[in-house]
Design a protein around this motif. Structure first.
Motif, PDB file in Angstrom:
ATOM      1  N   MET B   1      33.966  32.179  49.594  1.00  0.00           N
ATOM      2  CA  MET B   1      34.576  32.697  48.352  1.00  0.00           C
ATOM      3  C   MET B   1      35.069  34.131  48.549  1.00  0.00           C
ATOM      4  O   MET B   1      36.227  34.448  48.349  1.00  0.00           O
ATOM      5  CB  MET B   1      33.518  32.644  47.240  1.00  0.00           C
ATOM      6  CG  MET B   1      33.780  33.563  46.076  1.00  0.00           C
ATOM      7  SD  MET B   1      35.445  33.361  45.444  1.00  0.00           S
ATOM      8  CE  MET B   1      35.356  31.673  44.890  1.00  0.00           C
ATOM      9  N   LYS B   2      34.154  35.000  48.984  1.00  0.00           N
ATOM     10  CA  LYS B   2      34.561  36.389  49.223  1.00  0.00           C
ATOM     11  C   LYS B   2      35.672  36.436  50.261  1.00  0.00           C
ATOM     12  O   LYS B   2      36.524  37.317  50.238  1.00  0.00           O
ATOM     13  CB  LYS B   2      33.360  37.208  49.716  1.00  0.00           C
ATOM     14  CG  LYS B   2      32.428  37.653  48.603  1.00  0.00           C
ATOM     15  CD  LYS B   2      31.496  38.753  49.082  1.00  0.00           C
ATOM     16  CE  LYS B   2      30.589  39.219  47.963  1.00  0.00           C
ATOM     17  NZ  LYS B   2      29.642  40.253  48.399  1.00  0.00           N
ATOM     18  N   GLU B   3      35.619  35.475  51.150  1.00  0.00           N
ATOM     19  CA  GLU B   3      36.625  35.409  52.212  1.00  0.00           C
ATOM     20  C   GLU B   3      38.022  35.264  51.602  1.00  0.00           C
ATOM     21  O   GLU B   3      38.966  35.963  51.972  1.00  0.00           O
ATOM     22  CB  GLU B   3      36.310  34.220  53.140  1.00  0.00           C
ATOM     23  CG  GLU B   3      36.953  34.295  54.511  1.00  0.00           C
ATOM     24  CD  GLU B   3      36.837  35.684  55.135  1.00  0.00           C
ATOM     25  OE1 GLU B   3      37.863  36.147  55.666  1.00  0.00           O
ATOM     26  OE2 GLU B   3      35.754  36.317  55.074  1.00  0.00           O
ATOM     27  N   LEU B   4      38.154  34.355  50.644  1.00  0.00           N
ATOM     28  CA  LEU B   4      39.435  34.126  49.973  1.00  0.00           C
ATOM     29  C   LEU B   4      39.901  35.392  49.274  1.00  0.00           C
ATOM     30  O   LEU B   4      41.070  35.809  49.387  1.00  0.00           O
ATOM     31  CB  LEU B   4      39.310  32.985  48.948  1.00  0.00           C
ATOM     32  CG  LEU B   4      40.548  32.716  48.108  1.00  0.00           C
ATOM     33  CD1 LEU B   4      41.648  32.135  48.976  1.00  0.00           C
ATOM     34  CD2 LEU B   4      40.242  31.777  46.956  1.00  0.00           C
ATOM     35  N   LEU B   5      38.992  36.024  48.542  1.00  0.00           N
ATOM     36  CA  LEU B   5      39.346  37.240  47.806  1.00  0.00           C
ATOM     37  C   LEU B   5      39.790  38.327  48.777  1.00  0.00           C
ATOM     38  O   LEU B   5      40.771  39.033  48.539  1.00  0.00           O
ATOM     39  CB  LEU B   5      38.146  37.720  46.989  1.00  0.00           C
ATOM     40  CG  LEU B   5      37.686  36.775  45.864  1.00  0.00           C
ATOM     41  CD1 LEU B   5      36.437  37.327  45.183  1.00  0.00           C
ATOM     42  CD2 LEU B   5      38.797  36.576  44.839  1.00  0.00           C
ATOM     43  N   LYS B   6      39.075  38.424  49.861  1.00  0.00           N
ATOM     44  CA  LYS B   6      39.396  39.446  50.861  1.00  0.00           C
ATOM     45  C   LYS B   6      40.795  39.234  51.434  1.00  0.00           C
ATOM     46  O   LYS B   6      41.555  40.179  51.650  1.00  0.00           O
ATOM     47  CB  LYS B   6      38.351  39.387  51.990  1.00  0.00           C
ATOM     48  CG  LYS B   6      38.506  40.490  53.016  1.00  0.00           C
ATOM     49  CD  LYS B   6      37.424  40.381  54.082  1.00  0.00           C
ATOM     50  CE  LYS B   6      37.707  41.340  55.232  1.00  0.00           C
ATOM     51  NZ  LYS B   6      36.709  41.188  56.309  1.00  0.00           N
ATOM     52  N   GLN B   7      41.111  37.968  51.641  1.00  0.00           N
ATOM     53  CA  GLN B   7      42.408  37.667  52.246  1.00  0.00           C
ATOM     54  C   GLN B   7      43.582  37.847  51.290  1.00  0.00           C
ATOM     55  O   GLN B   7      44.681  38.214  51.702  1.00  0.00           O
ATOM     56  CB  GLN B   7      42.423  36.220  52.763  1.00  0.00           C
ATOM     57  CG  GLN B   7      41.748  36.052  54.110  1.00  0.00           C
ATOM     58  CD  GLN B   7      41.617  34.595  54.481  1.00  0.00           C
ATOM     59  OE1 GLN B   7      42.249  33.738  53.873  1.00  0.00           O
ATOM     60  NE2 GLN B   7      40.799  34.312  55.473  1.00  0.00           N
ATOM     61  N   THR B   8      43.352  37.564  50.008  1.00  0.00           N
ATOM     62  CA  THR B   8      44.483  37.569  49.080  1.00  0.00           C
ATOM     63  C   THR B   8      44.632  38.858  48.285  1.00  0.00           C
ATOM     64  O   THR B   8      45.722  39.170  47.826  1.00  0.00           O
ATOM     65  CB  THR B   8      44.357  36.387  48.088  1.00  0.00           C
ATOM     66  OG1 THR B   8      43.062  36.402  47.514  1.00  0.00           O
ATOM     67  CG2 THR B   8      44.584  35.071  48.793  1.00  0.00           C
ATOM     68  N   LEU B   9      43.547  39.596  48.112  1.00  0.00           N
ATOM     69  CA  LEU B   9      43.619  40.819  47.313  1.00  0.00           C
ATOM     70  C   LEU B   9      43.644  42.048  48.221  1.00  0.00           C
ATOM     71  O   LEU B   9      42.622  42.401  48.805  1.00  0.00           O
ATOM     72  CB  LEU B   9      42.417  40.897  46.362  1.00  0.00           C
ATOM     73  CG  LEU B   9      42.243  39.691  45.426  1.00  0.00           C
ATOM     74  CD1 LEU B   9      40.966  39.839  44.611  1.00  0.00           C
ATOM     75  CD2 LEU B   9      43.451  39.523  44.516  1.00  0.00           C
ATOM     76  N   PRO B  10      44.782  42.700  48.323  1.00  0.00           N
ATOM     77  CA  PRO B  10      44.921  43.834  49.251  1.00  0.00           C
ATOM     78  C   PRO B  10      43.973  44.980  48.933  1.00  0.00           C
ATOM     79  O   PRO B  10      43.687  45.798  49.796  1.00  0.00           O
ATOM     80  CB  PRO B  10      46.373  44.281  49.042  1.00  0.00           C
ATOM     81  CG  PRO B  10      47.053  43.157  48.364  1.00  0.00           C
ATOM     82  CD  PRO B  10      46.015  42.438  47.588  1.00  0.00           C
ATOM     83  N   PHE B  11      43.494  45.038  47.697  1.00  0.00           N
ATOM     84  CA  PHE B  11      42.627  46.163  47.314  1.00  0.00           C
ATOM     85  C   PHE B  11      41.150  45.878  47.578  1.00  0.00           C
ATOM     86  O   PHE B  11      40.293  46.705  47.287  1.00  0.00           O
ATOM     87  CB  PHE B  11      42.837  46.509  45.833  1.00  0.00           C
ATOM     88  CG  PHE B  11      42.617  45.358  44.891  1.00  0.00           C
ATOM     89  CD1 PHE B  11      41.337  44.926  44.579  1.00  0.00           C
ATOM     90  CD2 PHE B  11      43.709  44.708  44.307  1.00  0.00           C
ATOM     91  CE1 PHE B  11      41.141  43.866  43.708  1.00  0.00           C
ATOM     92  CE2 PHE B  11      43.513  43.652  43.436  1.00  0.00           C
ATOM     93  CZ  PHE B  11      42.228  43.228  43.133  1.00  0.00           C
ATOM     94  N   TRP B  12      40.869  44.712  48.108  1.00  0.00           N
ATOM     95  CA  TRP B  12      39.476  44.279  48.277  1.00  0.00           C
ATOM     96  C   TRP B  12      38.606  45.312  48.981  1.00  0.00           C
ATOM     97  O   TRP B  12      37.506  45.632  48.531  1.00  0.00           O
ATOM     98  CB  TRP B  12      39.446  42.950  49.050  1.00  0.00           C
ATOM     99  CG  TRP B  12      38.068  42.389  49.239  1.00  0.00           C
ATOM    100  CD1 TRP B  12      37.336  42.372  50.388  1.00  0.00           C
ATOM    101  CD2 TRP B  12      37.246  41.785  48.227  1.00  0.00           C
ATOM    102  NE1 TRP B  12      36.123  41.779  50.175  1.00  0.00           N
ATOM    103  CE2 TRP B  12      36.030  41.412  48.854  1.00  0.00           C
ATOM    104  CE3 TRP B  12      37.413  41.521  46.866  1.00  0.00           C
ATOM    105  CZ2 TRP B  12      35.004  40.782  48.169  1.00  0.00           C
ATOM    106  CZ3 TRP B  12      36.374  40.903  46.180  1.00  0.00           C
ATOM    107  CH2 TRP B  12      35.185  40.540  46.822  1.00  0.00           C
TER     108      TRP B  12
END
Lengths: 218, 218
Positions: B1-12
DNA sequence: CTTGTTTTGTGATTTTGTCACAGAAGAATC
DNA sequence: GATTCTTCTGTGACAAAATCACAAAACAAG
């Protein structure tokens, strides 16, 4: 000077005294004559503009010479799109025609950008202004795509009436055509019909709204 | 899950560990079937959406049933306009049609808003995404207002070709008509002409691009 | 009171949209 | 494999709007 900024920029009170001074000193005053046309687009733009007096029309242009008016700027308005080039991702081509002799104060883009980077309130203001224009243009887009020319023309006439605060408008068919993005002849023909229907009265360079209520229902 | 967010959200990476956790826990997963239609507008919206898989089409609708496609969302795309309602000043009505069975993760608007209020990087990202969509739609507006139907149709076919990565497109005239905001019959007639001109080859539910170069010049 | 300029008017033609069906290609069912 | 059913495509007739090509007014300025 500070008085104008205070009145037109909602974030003024949130700036530090220092920021206020920088802004007030950096603002550039210019006057433009009726008929002047400015262009914003690509990698060049003026900055945030404050209309001290006068009136301007912001529009897009086709390669073939066609135009469509997006919105007008009146006394006291703040134009954020004239600073579009400093926004990452925002790349639009716009023209601005001065419709009445105007005095415009410009906050240079670097200056605005610096303050915006430091001050969240300013950033919020920017986002809000951009969003507002976005909404406006989406509305216009809908109108353009889904309404017929007659009703768009009727709406524009009513807008001009509201702007002028009078039923008698000093406006030519050509101006209306540019507003709604159609040909002048089309406007002439439709206005003719509006007159036959008793909605308006036409004379050269002048349109008198006789029946605003029914004009709104076209 | 965090992986997806990390990949798609540049501000992560700019979020605190705490913010990352809040986000990861707050995200909602949903699946949609092909044909589903969602509506955003007025005072209600979903939040920021991340397309994990599938495909969707965002469009505006006329009272009379007409449609025009604004853009498509593909795997990995982030949709900020689905959170428009939380932006002050941004009030637009959009529909989204699921074109392929999709799995979409949604960051609830309150959650996104909180993080955006605390974190400047997120705010910058929001402004940038909105600006980008604004630009896209201005471009579309220009196209719609100033280009004829034939060239808009040609452009859309080329877009679909790029999307599919193939010269043979599984697409109906109806879909193209909705994309460019015209009637299906008009598309049929124009495609017929394109075929006569040797630009495409038509079979039921399928268009084969024969001469992309010249199609682009229509 | 001419001469120029701006604004408005109109016919003819083309493009695009709308309406009203008919026919064809596939899919589903018998 | 023949028959229904549904989806997709084709077409003619007509309406709305854009485009082209001028002519005629209305006003302004000399």
């Amino acid at each position: 000077m500070k008085e104008l900024l205070k009145q037109t920029l909602p974030f003024w009170e949130d700036l530090t005294g220092n920021e206020q001074n920088t802004l007030a000193q950096g603002v550039v005053k210019s006057s433009y004559e009726k008929g002047n046309v400015l262009h914003y687009g690509g990698r060049e733009c003026a900055g945030v503009q404050i209309i001290k007096s006068g009136q301007a029309r912001v529009f897009v242009t086709s390669p073939g010479g066609g135009e469509i008016t997006l919105f007008r700027l009146l006394e006291g308005d703040v134009s954020i799109l004239s600073a579009a080039c400093m926004m990452k991702g925002l790349d639009i081509e716009l023209d601005m025609e001065i419709e009445e002799d105007s005095i415009i104060y410009t906050i240079p883009k670097v200056l605005y950008k610096d303050i915006s980077d430091q001050n969240t309130t300013v950033k919020d203001y920017t986002l809000e202004m951009i969003s507002e224009k976005f909404s406006d243009i989406m509305w216009l887009f809908n109108q353009y795509v889904f309404s017929n020319v007659a009703s768009r023309l009727a709406d524009t006439i009513l807008e001009h009436r509201a702007l002028a605060g009078s039923d008698t408008l000093a406006i030519t068919h050509d101006v209306l055509a540019r507003d709604i993005g159609t040909a002048r002849e089309v406007v002439t023909r439709l206005l003719k019909q509006f007159q036959i229907d008793g909605l308006v009265k036409l004379t050269r360079g002048r349109i008198e709204v006789l029946d605003g209520a029914n004009l709104g229902k076209v």
